[in-house]
Design a protein around this motif. Sequence first.
Motif, PDB file in Angstrom:
ATOM      1  N   GLN A   1       0.908  -1.200  -0.230  1.00 18.33           N
ATOM      2  CA  GLN A   1      -0.009  -0.219  -0.082  1.00 18.33           C
ATOM      3  C   GLN A   1       0.763   1.142   0.082  1.00 18.33           C
ATOM      4  O   GLN A   1       0.480   2.239  -0.739  1.00 18.33           O
ATOM      5  CB  GLN A   1      -0.928  -0.002   1.221  1.00 18.33           C
ATOM      6  CG  GLN A   1      -1.870   1.514   1.276  1.00 18.33           C
ATOM      7  CD  GLN A   1      -2.558   1.579   2.564  1.00 18.33           C
ATOM      8  OE1 GLN A   1      -1.802   1.534   3.807  1.00 18.33           O
ATOM      9  NE2 GLN A   1      -3.900   1.451   2.338  1.00 18.33           N
ATOM     10  N   LEU A   2       1.850   1.299   0.874  1.00 15.94           N
ATOM     11  CA  LEU A   2       2.732   2.385   1.048  1.00 15.94           C
ATOM     12  C   LEU A   2       3.396   2.860  -0.287  1.00 15.94           C
ATOM     13  O   LEU A   2       3.363   4.040  -0.921  1.00 15.94           O
ATOM     14  CB  LEU A   2       3.888   2.100   2.088  1.00 15.94           C
ATOM     15  CG  LEU A   2       4.904   3.496   2.348  1.00 15.94           C
ATOM     16  CD1 LEU A   2       4.260   4.559   2.761  1.00 15.94           C
ATOM     17  CD2 LEU A   2       6.065   2.757   3.231  1.00 15.94           C
ATOM     18  N   ALA A   3       3.729   1.552  -1.119  1.00 10.69           N
ATOM     19  CA  ALA A   3       4.566   2.029  -2.242  1.00 10.69           C
ATOM     20  C   ALA A   3       3.643   2.437  -3.368  1.00 10.69           C
ATOM     21  O   ALA A   3       4.096   3.298  -4.341  1.00 10.69           O
ATOM     22  CB  ALA A   3       5.358   0.629  -2.914  1.00 10.69           C
ATOM     23  N   LYS A   4       2.266   2.004  -3.386  1.00  8.77           N
ATOM     24  CA  LYS A   4       1.149   2.310  -4.385  1.00  8.77           C
ATOM     25  C   LYS A   4       0.987   3.614  -4.245  1.00  8.77           C
ATOM     26  O   LYS A   4       0.812   4.532  -5.078  1.00  8.77           O
ATOM     27  CB  LYS A   4       0.419   1.175  -4.249  1.00  8.77           C
ATOM     28  CG  LYS A   4      -0.951   1.506  -5.586  1.00  8.77           C
ATOM     29  CD  LYS A   4      -1.791   0.350  -5.626  1.00  8.77           C
ATOM     30  CE  LYS A   4      -2.621   0.647  -6.761  1.00  8.77           C
ATOM     31  NZ  LYS A   4      -3.621  -0.504  -6.798  1.00  8.77           N
ATOM     32  N   LEU A   5       0.748   4.277  -2.819  1.00 11.67           N
ATOM     33  CA  LEU A   5       0.338   5.435  -2.582  1.00 11.67           C
ATOM     34  C   LEU A   5       1.561   6.385  -3.104  1.00 11.67           C
ATOM     35  O   LEU A   5       1.324   7.738  -3.512  1.00 11.67           O
ATOM     36  CB  LEU A   5       0.073   5.685  -1.137  1.00 11.67           C
ATOM     37  CG  LEU A   5      -0.829   5.214  -0.402  1.00 11.67           C
ATOM     38  CD1 LEU A   5      -0.933   5.038   1.140  1.00 11.67           C
ATOM     39  CD2 LEU A   5      -2.173   5.861  -0.944  1.00 11.67           C
ATOM     40  N   TYR A   6       2.711   5.791  -3.271  1.00 12.34           N
ATOM     41  CA  TYR A   6       3.868   6.884  -3.523  1.00 12.34           C
ATOM     42  C   TYR A   6       3.816   7.094  -4.908  1.00 12.34           C
ATOM     43  O   TYR A   6       4.139   8.323  -5.329  1.00 12.34           O
ATOM     44  CB  TYR A   6       5.272   6.275  -3.134  1.00 12.34           C
ATOM     45  CG  TYR A   6       6.175   7.083  -2.878  1.00 12.34           C
ATOM     46  CD1 TYR A   6       6.615   7.053  -1.474  1.00 12.34           C
ATOM     47  CD2 TYR A   6       6.986   7.708  -3.804  1.00 12.34           C
ATOM     48  CE1 TYR A   6       7.627   8.110  -1.258  1.00 12.34           C
ATOM     49  CE2 TYR A   6       8.393   8.700  -3.416  1.00 12.34           C
ATOM     50  CZ  TYR A   6       8.239   8.976  -2.052  1.00 12.34           C
ATOM     51  OH  TYR A   6       9.542   9.752  -1.862  1.00 12.34           O
ATOM     52  N   VAL A   7       3.197   6.176  -5.764  1.00 13.77           N
ATOM     53  CA  VAL A   7       3.590   6.247  -7.177  1.00 13.77           C
ATOM     54  C   VAL A   7       2.190   6.729  -7.915  1.00 13.77           C
ATOM     55  O   VAL A   7       2.195   7.123  -9.123  1.00 13.77           O
ATOM     56  CB  VAL A   7       4.200   4.961  -7.863  1.00 13.77           C
ATOM     57  CG1 VAL A   7       5.583   4.951  -7.500  1.00 13.77           C
ATOM     58  CG2 VAL A   7       3.310   3.868  -7.503  1.00 13.77           C
ATOM     59  N   SER A   8       1.026   6.319  -7.288  1.00 12.20           N
ATOM     60  CA  SER A   8      -0.273   6.417  -8.136  1.00 12.20           C
ATOM     61  C   SER A   8      -1.320   7.575  -7.534  1.00 12.20           C
ATOM     62  O   SER A   8      -1.742   7.144  -6.241  1.00 12.20           O
ATOM     63  CB  SER A   8      -1.242   5.243  -7.963  1.00 12.20           C
ATOM     64  OG  SER A   8      -2.223   5.024  -8.463  1.00 12.20           O
ATOM     65  N   ARG A   9      -1.248   8.434  -8.347  1.00 17.06           N
ATOM     66  CA  ARG A   9      -2.368   9.625  -7.945  1.00 17.06           C
ATOM     67  C   ARG A   9      -3.587   8.945  -7.785  1.00 17.06           C
ATOM     68  O   ARG A   9      -4.692   9.330  -6.850  1.00 17.06           O
ATOM     69  CB  ARG A   9      -2.331  10.462  -9.269  1.00 17.06           C
ATOM     70  CG  ARG A   9      -3.332  11.843  -9.032  1.00 17.06           C
ATOM     71  CD  ARG A   9      -3.130  12.970  -9.954  1.00 17.06           C
ATOM     72  NE  ARG A   9      -3.827  13.947  -9.475  1.00 17.06           N
ATOM     73  CZ  ARG A   9      -3.822  15.220 -10.308  1.00 17.06           C
ATOM     74  NH1 ARG A   9      -2.909  15.285 -11.330  1.00 17.06           N
ATOM     75  NH2 ARG A   9      -4.633  16.090 -10.041  1.00 17.06           N
ATOM     76  N   LYS A  10      -4.167   7.994  -8.608  1.00 19.92           N
ATOM     77  CA  LYS A  10      -5.606   7.296  -8.606  1.00 19.92           C
ATOM     78  C   LYS A  10      -5.547   6.700  -7.423  1.00 19.92           C
ATOM     79  O   LYS A  10      -6.816   6.747  -6.692  1.00 19.92           O
ATOM     80  CB  LYS A  10      -5.577   6.527  -9.868  1.00 19.92           C
ATOM     81  CG  LYS A  10      -6.923   5.804  -9.856  1.00 19.92           C
ATOM     82  CD  LYS A  10      -7.117   4.842 -11.163  1.00 19.92           C
ATOM     83  CE  LYS A  10      -8.435   3.931 -11.046  1.00 19.92           C
ATOM     84  NZ  LYS A  10      -8.511   3.106 -12.275  1.00 19.92           N
TER      85      LYS A  10
END
Length: 270
Positions: free
Chosen positions: A13-22
């Motif tokens: 989740q942390l990694a995805k929050l970092y790269v994905s505006r959506k």
Amino acid sequence: MVITSKDNPKIKQLAKLYVSRKYRRETGLFVIEGLRGCVDAVRDDVEHDGLLKVDGVYYTENAFDSAEGFGEVLEKIPDSRRFVITREIADRISDTDSCQGVFVTAKRLDKALSADGLKAGGKYLVLDELQDPGNLGTMIRTADAVGLDGVVLSGNCVDLYNPKTVRSAVGSMPRVDIFVEKDFEAVTEMLGKKGIRTAAAVIDGGTEIKQFDFGGGCAVVIGNEGRGLSQEHVEMCSDRVTIKMYGHIDSLNAATAATIFLWEMTRRGD
């Protein structure tokens, strides 16, 4: 809790929050990286009863030991929201050349613009179609420094929660009211209803900044870095203001111009 696997759901989740505006929009969360920003975020959350609404704190053992005051404020965050991570995980998530090994996930801070949310006679910065995340972060930090009543993002502005924006703001985001309203005409109308004039920043043709009266309610309006404000949007504003150039340049970086405008507005406004 100690996390050693990059496949842990929290790390994913942390990694995805970092790269994905959506994904940030879907979850209502964003990421703060870096010792100073994270320490400020945790301290603000503790001291102001959840102003920032920290969702989780992720840190390496080395970061915990090296950040003065971090351990003290961290103790006030529930164990269920504290996660020790490995250096390998921290480096994998970060997009900086010198990762400091600490991240905070927090709930979004922006608000929908409404006349009720504006301060009558207040001082504001309106950003229309701004595209550079570093510029946005710097402007938010400047707004915090001069005690502005708020920042309004209009049109298709860069993501407020882009990691570069968050880093550039260096902890100022929780301390500044940030509003979002894509319809520029609606922005000018709501400001007008609260007795707030809109001063379009233009390269030429406006009142020179040293002669402009920033008294009373006023909002400086700055457009896209490359194109500036469209003529249509300039005409929707009640005033135009220009920074007179000396030497051999004809324009300034958007963040630099905003700093000059905000200093003049808050220094001489009342």
